[in-house]
Scaffold this motif. Structure first.
Motif, PDB file in Angstrom:
ATOM      1  N   ILE A   1       2.420  -1.074  -2.463  1.00 46.38           N
ATOM      2  CA  ILE A   1       2.160   0.110  -3.292  1.00 46.38           C
ATOM      3  C   ILE A   1       3.315   0.336  -4.268  1.00 46.38           C
ATOM      4  CG2 ILE A   1       2.056   2.646  -3.157  1.00 46.38           C
ATOM      5  CD1 ILE A   1       0.133   2.155  -0.711  1.00 46.38           C
ATOM      6  N   ASP A   2       4.542   0.168  -3.788  1.00 45.82           N
ATOM      7  CA  ASP A   2       5.707   0.321  -4.679  1.00 45.82           C
ATOM      8  C   ASP A   2       5.657  -0.688  -5.819  1.00 45.82           C
ATOM      9  OD1 ASP A   2       6.840   2.432  -3.322  1.00 45.82           O
ATOM     10  OD2 ASP A   2       8.032   1.158  -1.993  1.00 45.82           O
ATOM     11  N   GLU A   3       5.343  -1.947  -5.481  1.00 42.64           N
ATOM     12  CA  GLU A   3       5.300  -2.992  -6.513  1.00 42.64           C
ATOM     13  C   GLU A   3       4.221  -2.693  -7.553  1.00 42.64           C
ATOM     14  OE1 GLU A   3       6.804  -6.554  -3.508  1.00 42.64           O
ATOM     15  OE2 GLU A   3       4.723  -6.540  -4.232  1.00 42.64           O
TER      16      GLU A   3
ATOM     17  N   GLU B   1       5.806   5.386  14.512  1.00 42.10           N
ATOM     18  CA  GLU B   1       6.745   4.948  13.456  1.00 42.10           C
ATOM     19  C   GLU B   1       6.041   4.769  12.119  1.00 42.10           C
ATOM     20  OE1 GLU B   1       9.278   1.577  13.983  1.00 42.10           O
ATOM     21  OE2 GLU B   1       9.936   2.283  15.961  1.00 42.10           O
ATOM     22  N   ASP B   2       4.838   4.208  12.187  1.00 41.66           N
ATOM     23  CA  ASP B   2       4.077   4.019  10.940  1.00 41.66           C
ATOM     24  C   ASP B   2       3.710   5.366  10.329  1.00 41.66           C
ATOM     25  OD1 ASP B   2       3.884   1.123  10.704  1.00 41.66           O
ATOM     26  OD2 ASP B   2       2.642   1.196  12.502  1.00 41.66           O
ATOM     27  N   ILE B   3       3.301   6.314  11.171  1.00 43.65           N
ATOM     28  CA  ILE B   3       2.950   7.654  10.662  1.00 43.65           C
ATOM     29  C   ILE B   3       4.137   8.240   9.895  1.00 43.65           C
ATOM     30  CG2 ILE B   3       2.426  10.044  11.321  1.00 43.65           C
ATOM     31  CD1 ILE B   3       0.947   8.922  13.769  1.00 43.65           C
ATOM     32  N   GLN B   4       5.318   8.169  10.499  1.00 44.72           N
ATOM     33  CA  GLN B   4       6.489   8.788   9.871  1.00 44.72           C
ATOM     34  C   GLN B   4       6.896   8.052   8.600  1.00 44.72           C
ATOM     35  OE1 GLN B   4       9.685   9.869  12.466  1.00 44.72           O
ATOM     36  NE2 GLN B   4       8.315  10.569  14.087  1.00 44.72           N
TER      37      GLN B   4
ATOM     38  N   HIS C   1       6.999   8.396   2.493  1.00 51.01           N
ATOM     39  CA  HIS C   1       6.895   7.678   1.221  1.00 51.01           C
ATOM     40  C   HIS C   1       6.651   8.657   0.066  1.00 51.01           C
ATOM     41  CE1 HIS C   1       5.375   4.968  -1.904  1.00 51.01           C
ATOM     42  NE2 HIS C   1       6.115   4.059  -1.308  1.00 51.01           N
ATOM     43  N   PRO C   2       7.373   8.481  -1.057  1.00 51.74           N
ATOM     44  CA  PRO C   2       7.241   9.456  -2.153  1.00 51.74           C
ATOM     45  C   PRO C   2       5.839   9.545  -2.750  1.00 51.74           C
ATOM     46  CG  PRO C   2       8.714   7.617  -2.749  1.00 51.74           C
ATOM     47  CD  PRO C   2       8.435   7.490  -1.297  1.00 51.74           C
TER      48      PRO C   2
ATOM     49  N   THR D   1      -1.841   5.887  -5.227  1.00 51.59           N
ATOM     50  CA  THR D   1      -1.242   6.872  -4.331  1.00 51.59           C
ATOM     51  C   THR D   1      -1.918   6.740  -2.967  1.00 51.59           C
ATOM     52  OG1 THR D   1      -2.840   8.456  -5.201  1.00 51.59           O
ATOM     53  CG2 THR D   1      -0.624   8.529  -6.144  1.00 51.59           C
ATOM     54  N   LEU D   2      -1.484   7.549  -2.011  1.00 46.48           N
ATOM     55  CA  LEU D   2      -2.062   7.455  -0.679  1.00 46.48           C
ATOM     56  C   LEU D   2      -1.948   8.796   0.044  1.00 46.48           C
ATOM     57  CD1 LEU D   2       0.472   5.632   1.659  1.00 46.48           C
ATOM     58  CD2 LEU D   2       0.976   6.124  -0.715  1.00 46.48           C
TER      59      LEU D   2
END
Ligand SMILES: [Zn+2]
Length: 546
Positions: A279-281, A408-411, A416-417, A290-291
């Motif tokens: 997503i960043d790339e 961990e994935d949830i957090q 993520h911005p 976005t997500l």
């Protein structure tokens, strides 16, 4: 005297007087409908809180200042509580869940949407996962006529369009069928959709190619809509699915959005590092992707959709039952269902599957799949759990909850911005069935657990992720921020006590710490109770034609 003969200085004076009176009217209405005093305002932009009074006239915020002295019909003392923009939820099942819309739309059955308003949610966006009424207009008009408490907007669903045009089959559309799908997408946008939703995980949408989606995305995008996706695969193939969602945005020429981002199944935990990098790339090269995320370690959807392979779900309900009656076929399906329970959505153990709702046997709601098997005189083995899942489907299917998402994935996704928060919940009737607690707790859980207790987010950033950011995503330019001129949707809460109470075992519990909710300038919730107000409006998308 002729008009043109009037001395210019007189005209100038007249104009100045008019302008001055407009300024006075704007700055100082003689009387306000509602003033909120002594608030710690978090305005939704992410900026740190500041102290301010808020003046409301009609449906709008008309004044924000440290002290507002204008007389008001009603004054509410915030007593140092936080006042934030009303929360905007971009993924709500207000027109029903997966499949055809039910005979009575949930938002029409429960027009007050208590489970959302009591969390501070003032805008519900529905039609997610590729499922919506087709056509959309009658559903939106019915909601408007019914009179609802929160605002409501909707997407038009690709899966529903596909089913309407050529049924639930595993093949590509013909050229004329694709043209018909384009037309229904255009009609949906004209009916006021905010964009196109897809649910490529579900039958029959899972039989679609990316190209098919891109063709409809182009139509929605050209009319100002966005694309929101429940992705094809949220398990081992989650990276390919994120790539596909990004491609739909790039090739379709519209903003694209991964909804309820998660990685399901222990074998996939940690993959959010890679999906977020994708997503960043994409964002770096200019893709508006976005997500959103919900803050729970379990997902929820129908037993058939979650635990049966998609090829076994093709066609009508009779087709599905016929396959399950054929012993060879049943065996083949069972082998895949066992794999799904062990490695995928089943969370490694049938006990990690919980029934949320069975219309044909409400007493099963709340039970675990291995317990249901035991109740049928079967063992607690995965094989007997698969057989029991088929038994549930054969009797009319049920909703399920699946504990298979890592904390961990949830957090990581929450932090993520480019992520916002959305519930993926339903408008529920209090006390009925055993729904996922996200319907009652998503937003307060973020404020309580993830801001105050775990300090994953600052309060200001969390508010941004549940107000201005989702509003901006759906181009809602007059909501989501507390500022003069914006619509008066707001929520007052105590950050020290706000918390979700709904659990997987006892979901029908309203949150604590929310004290006042205002929708379009009218108080919809206060003193622990809903008011009689039904101020919600239908929020139409940019392509609407009356
Ligand atoms: Zn979904």
């Amino acid at each position: 005297m002729r008009r043109s003969g009037r001395p210019p200085h007189l005209i100038l004076r007249l104009a100045l007087t008019l302008m001055a009176s407009v300024v006075v009217l704007r700055a100082q209405p003689t009387r306000l409908d509602l003033v909120i005093r002594n608030a710690r305002v978090i305005d939704g932009t992410g900026s740190p809180w500041f102290r301010s009074d808020i003046g409301i006239l009609g449906d709008a915020i008309v004044a924000m200042a440290r002290r507002i002295d204008t007389p008001a019909t009603r004054t509410v003392d915030a007593d140092n509580q936080v006042v934030a923009p009303g929360f905007v939820d971009v993924h709500v099942h207000a027109f029903g869940g997966v499949g055809q819309p039910p005979p009575v739309l949930p938002i029409v059955e429960v027009p007050t949407a208590d489970n959302y308003v009591r969390q501070g949610v003032t805008t519900l966006i529905t039609g997610p996962d590729g499922f919506s009424p087709v056509p959309l207009r009658p559903a939106l008009e019915l909601a408007e006529k019914t009179g609802i408490t929160p605002n409501l907007g909707a997407f038009i669903g690709h899966g529903s369009i596909r089913t309407a045009v050529f049924g639930s089959v595993n093949r590509a559309p013909t050229a004329s069928e694709l043209e018909r799908m384009r037309t229904l997408t255009r009609d949906g946008m004209r009916d006021g959709a905010l964009g196109l939703s897809t649910g490529l995980f579900y039958v029959p949408a899972t039989f679609s190619t990316t190209d098919e989606i891109v063709e409809l995305a182009k139509v929605a995008g050209a009319m100002g809509g966005i694309h929101i996706s429940h992705m094809r695969d949220e398990e081992l193939g989650v990276e390919a699915s994120v790539r596909e969602t990004i491609a739909i945005g790039e090739l379709g020429g519209l903003p694209t959005h991964v909804t309820h981002h998660k990685v399901i199944g222990k074998a996939s935990w940690g993959k959010s590092v890679d999906t977020l990098r994708l997503i960043d790339e994409a964002r770096q090269r200019g893709v508006d992707v976005t997500l959103d995320v919900y803050p729970y370690p379990a997902s929820s959807t129908n037993i058939s959709a979650a635990l049966m392979p998609s090829w076994a779900q093709e066609g009508t309900r009779d087709d599905i039952l016929k396959r399950l009656r054929d012993p060879v076929m049943r065996d083949r399906i069972a082998r895949e269902t066992v794999r799904i329970i062990l490695e995928g959505r089943g969370g490694g153990d049938a006990h990690n599957v919980m029934i949320s709702r069975c219309d044909w046997n409400p007493s099963l709601a709340g039970q675990r799949l291995d317990d249901v098997a035991a109740g049928r005189g079967k063992s607690r083995s995965v094989e007997d759990a698969a057989d029991t899942a088929f038994w549930l489907v054969e009797n009319g299917d049920c909703g399920g909850i699946y504990f298979a998402i890592g904390e961990e994935d949830i957090q990581r996704v929450l932090r993520h911005p480019a992520s916002m928060v959305a519930s993926d919940g339903q408008v529920v009737l209090f006390g009925r069935a055993s729904p996922h607690p996200r319907s009652y707790g998503t937003f307060v859980r973020v404020l309580g657990r993830y801001v105050r207790d775990l300090k994953v987010l600052t309060l200001e950033d969390a508010i941004r992720k549940i107000s201005s950011y989702p509003a901006q995503r759906i181009e809602l330019t007059d909501r989501g921020v507390l500022r003069e001129g914006m619509k008066a949707d707001l929520v007052m809460f105590d950050p020290a006590t706000v918390r979700d109470m709904a659990t997987f075992e006892q979901p029908h519990q309203y949150p604590q710490g929310i004290s006042v909710v205002v929708v379009n300038g009218q108080v919809a919730f206060e003193n622990g109770a809903m008011t009689a107000a039904r101020p919600g409006r239908i929020l139409y998308g940019p392509g609407r034609t009356p």
